[in-house]
Design an enzyme around this catalytic site. Structure first.
Site, PDB file in Angstrom:
ATOM      1  N   TYR A  75      11.138  23.169  -1.408  1.00 25.60           N
ATOM      2  CA  TYR A  75      11.634  23.966  -0.295  1.00 25.60           C
ATOM      3  C   TYR A  75      10.710  23.856   0.914  1.00 25.60           C
ATOM      4  O   TYR A  75       9.491  23.952   0.806  1.00 25.60           O
ATOM      5  CB  TYR A  75      11.760  25.434  -0.701  1.00 25.60           C
ATOM      6  CG  TYR A  75      12.975  25.712  -1.551  1.00 25.60           C
ATOM      7  CD1 TYR A  75      14.268  25.553  -1.037  1.00 25.60           C
ATOM      8  CD2 TYR A  75      12.845  26.142  -2.864  1.00 25.60           C
ATOM      9  CE1 TYR A  75      15.392  25.811  -1.812  1.00 25.60           C
ATOM     10  CE2 TYR A  75      13.960  26.415  -3.648  1.00 25.60           C
ATOM     11  CZ  TYR A  75      15.225  26.239  -3.115  1.00 25.60           C
ATOM     12  OH  TYR A  75      16.340  26.498  -3.887  1.00 25.60           O
ATOM     13  N   LYS A 131       0.205  46.088 -26.607  1.00 24.62           N
ATOM     14  CA  LYS A 131       1.080  46.563 -25.538  1.00 24.62           C
ATOM     15  C   LYS A 131       1.450  45.411 -24.605  1.00 24.62           C
ATOM     16  O   LYS A 131       0.859  44.336 -24.652  1.00 24.62           O
ATOM     17  CB  LYS A 131       0.402  47.683 -24.749  1.00 24.62           C
ATOM     18  CG  LYS A 131      -0.800  47.245 -23.937  1.00 24.62           C
ATOM     19  CD  LYS A 131      -1.351  48.405 -23.120  1.00 24.62           C
ATOM     20  CE  LYS A 131      -2.519  47.951 -22.254  1.00 24.62           C
ATOM     21  NZ  LYS A 131      -3.005  49.022 -21.369  1.00 24.62           N
ATOM     22  N   ARG A 136      -6.013  58.843 -13.911  1.00 24.74           N
ATOM     23  CA  ARG A 136      -4.739  58.174 -14.173  1.00 24.74           C
ATOM     24  C   ARG A 136      -3.907  58.989 -15.133  1.00 24.74           C
ATOM     25  O   ARG A 136      -2.890  59.545 -14.767  1.00 24.74           O
ATOM     26  CB  ARG A 136      -5.006  56.761 -14.711  1.00 24.74           C
ATOM     27  CG  ARG A 136      -3.780  55.884 -14.784  1.00 24.74           C
ATOM     28  CD  ARG A 136      -4.111  54.470 -15.199  1.00 24.74           C
ATOM     29  NE  ARG A 136      -4.654  54.386 -16.548  1.00 24.74           N
ATOM     30  CZ  ARG A 136      -4.921  53.227 -17.165  1.00 24.74           C
ATOM     31  NH1 ARG A 136      -4.736  52.083 -16.526  1.00 24.74           N
ATOM     32  NH2 ARG A 136      -5.393  53.219 -18.398  1.00 24.74           N
ATOM     33  N   MET A 140      12.410  28.839  -8.413  1.00 18.43           N
ATOM     34  CA  MET A 140      12.695  29.831  -9.430  1.00 18.43           C
ATOM     35  C   MET A 140      12.691  29.224 -10.826  1.00 18.43           C
ATOM     36  O   MET A 140      12.136  29.801 -11.768  1.00 18.43           O
ATOM     37  CB  MET A 140      14.056  30.487  -9.157  1.00 18.43           C
ATOM     38  CG  MET A 140      14.415  31.589 -10.147  1.00 18.43           C
ATOM     39  SD  MET A 140      16.034  32.314  -9.817  1.00 18.43           S
ATOM     40  CE  MET A 140      15.735  33.153  -8.272  1.00 18.43           C
TER      41      MET A 140
END
Length: 406
Positions: free
Chosen positions: A298, A43, A144, A346
């Site tokens: 930055y 998964k 859950r 990014m």
């Protein structure tokens, strides 16, 4: 076509070796002649390793069962594993029942509407096996997903079991639960949950249903080992076979244990015999030298205290390199650590290579993995980020190509 110099290498050898080791451990912890099935959890895109890469390798190594998050992941797994049994571990939603039938997926169910969706879908098409195999999730304390046990009035579990018993379209093939703290050695929560599972199995037996599989346990259960035989005996009471669901350990990382037991210094179970499967790499794309007092990145959160040589890497937080590693993490260049300098952007990251001689544009950089005799693993990054290795691995973005090696 991938031309950007950022990639993740997936070791075929290590993945298969890990699966075989886990299967060996499972068999080692049960009575002579008994058997335990090991479902390979793929998964979340195989914990960030690439479902399409890892699933066929695991199936080829002998994993008859694969575990996925969703129907969509199940469809992707079926495309590369046509013969595998595929368990959809997070249930189903409206509009997904037809795909379950078409792609021969096995859903975990626990809500009555799950049964409605599946039964309605069978009215629209024929079922090759005559009925849909489902696995019933029992909530033994995770709160859950699953039918709650204990159920004071027995109404919900009783209603679900009656539906399954009476339905010609549905076949109860398995029963599952999820332990909330299996990495706590001799944990009271796990003992309570096992007692609740036992209660559920008694109710299922009383209903006349006979599932083939009972699965309750993950990587921690398998590596700790002591819970396996009691669970197998519990399954055997109703003629079922135990199935375990390792995930993280398939990819080379043991959970961190606590409580009694033999532990390594970092809290992992000693002697796990696992090998990391993923190595995340990039290349130096630019170099420059800045003087004392000059900033980088930055807001100039890094300021040079001396003449400093900086290397630019073409990856950032959009690739999954957490911004929390800014000015804290490091990478490997020429087999040495190069600290991250300034804030991770990014799409780009700056590292300080002042103390690493001979760095040139094009040199290979290891973000996660080994280079020379030095290694950076997901535990290290998780500790710096204040999280767990699962998140580190799963956060590696889809735009980073997964490349099978060895």
């Amino acid at each position: 076509m991938h031309t950007r110099p950022v990639w993740a290498e997936i070791s075929r050898h290590n993945l298969i070796a890990n699966y075989l080791e886990l299967r060996r451990l499972a068999r080692e912890h049960v009575s002579a002649g008994a058997s335990v099935e090991v479902l390979a959890v793929v998964k979340a895109d195989a914990y960030g390793h690439g479902l399409r890469v890892c699933s066929p390798l695991l199936a080829g190594a002998g994993a008859d069962w694969l575990g996925v998050t969703s129907v969509e992941e199940g469809v992707r797994a079926r495309a590369v594993c046509p013969e595998s049994s595929i368990l959809v571990m997070s249930g189903l939603w409206h509009g997904e029942a037809d795909a379950i039938l078409e792609h021969r997926l096995t859903p975990l169910i626990w809500e009555r509407f799950h049964l409605d969706l599946l039964e309605n879908a069978t009215q629209q098409r024929s079922i090759p096996d005559g009925s849909i195999a489902v696995h019933l999730e029992i909530d033994t304390g995770m709160s859950r997903q699953g039918v709650p046990i204990p159920d004071p009035q027995g109404k919900e579990v009783g209603a679900i079991l009656e539906r399954l018993r009476a339905s010609p379209a549905l076949r109860l093939e398995g029963v599952a639960t999820h332990f909330s703290a299996p990495e706590v050695i001799d944990g009271e929560d796990t003992k309570r949950q096992r007692s609740c599972l036992e209660m559920a199995i008694e109710l299922i037996a009383a209903s006349g249903l006979r599932p083939r599989w009972i699965h309750a346990g993950n990587s921690a259960t398998l590596l700790e080992g002591e819970q396996i035989e009691p669970l197998r005996q519990l399954a055997a009471r109703i003629g079922a076979q135990l199935m375990l669901r390792p995930g993280l350990s398939l990819y080379g990382y043991a959970p961190r244990f606590s409580g009694a037991g033999e532990l390594e210094a970092d809290g992992r179970m000693a002697g796990s015999g696992l090998f990391p499967v993923l190595a995340w790499k990039t290349r130096v794309t630019s170099l420059r030298t800045i003087g004392p007092g000059e900033g980088a990145g930055y807001n100039a959160t890094f300021r040079a205290e001396r003449a400093t040589r900086l290397a630019l890497l073409p990856l950032g937080y959009a690739d999954g390199l957490s911004r929390l590693l800014s000015n804290r993490g490091s990478v490997l260049v020429h087999g040495r650590r190069a600290p991250i300098a300034g804030r991770i952007s990014m799409d780009q990251t700056i590292v300080d290579v002042t103390d690493i001689p001979g760095v040139e544009i094009g040199d290979e950089v290891v973000v996660l993995g080994k280079q020379g005799g030095v290694a950076i693993d997901a535990y290290e990054l998780a500790d710096l980020m204040g999280t767990i290795p699962y998140e580190v691995l799963c956060d590696i973005a889809e735009r980073v190509p997964r490349v099978p090696v060895d």
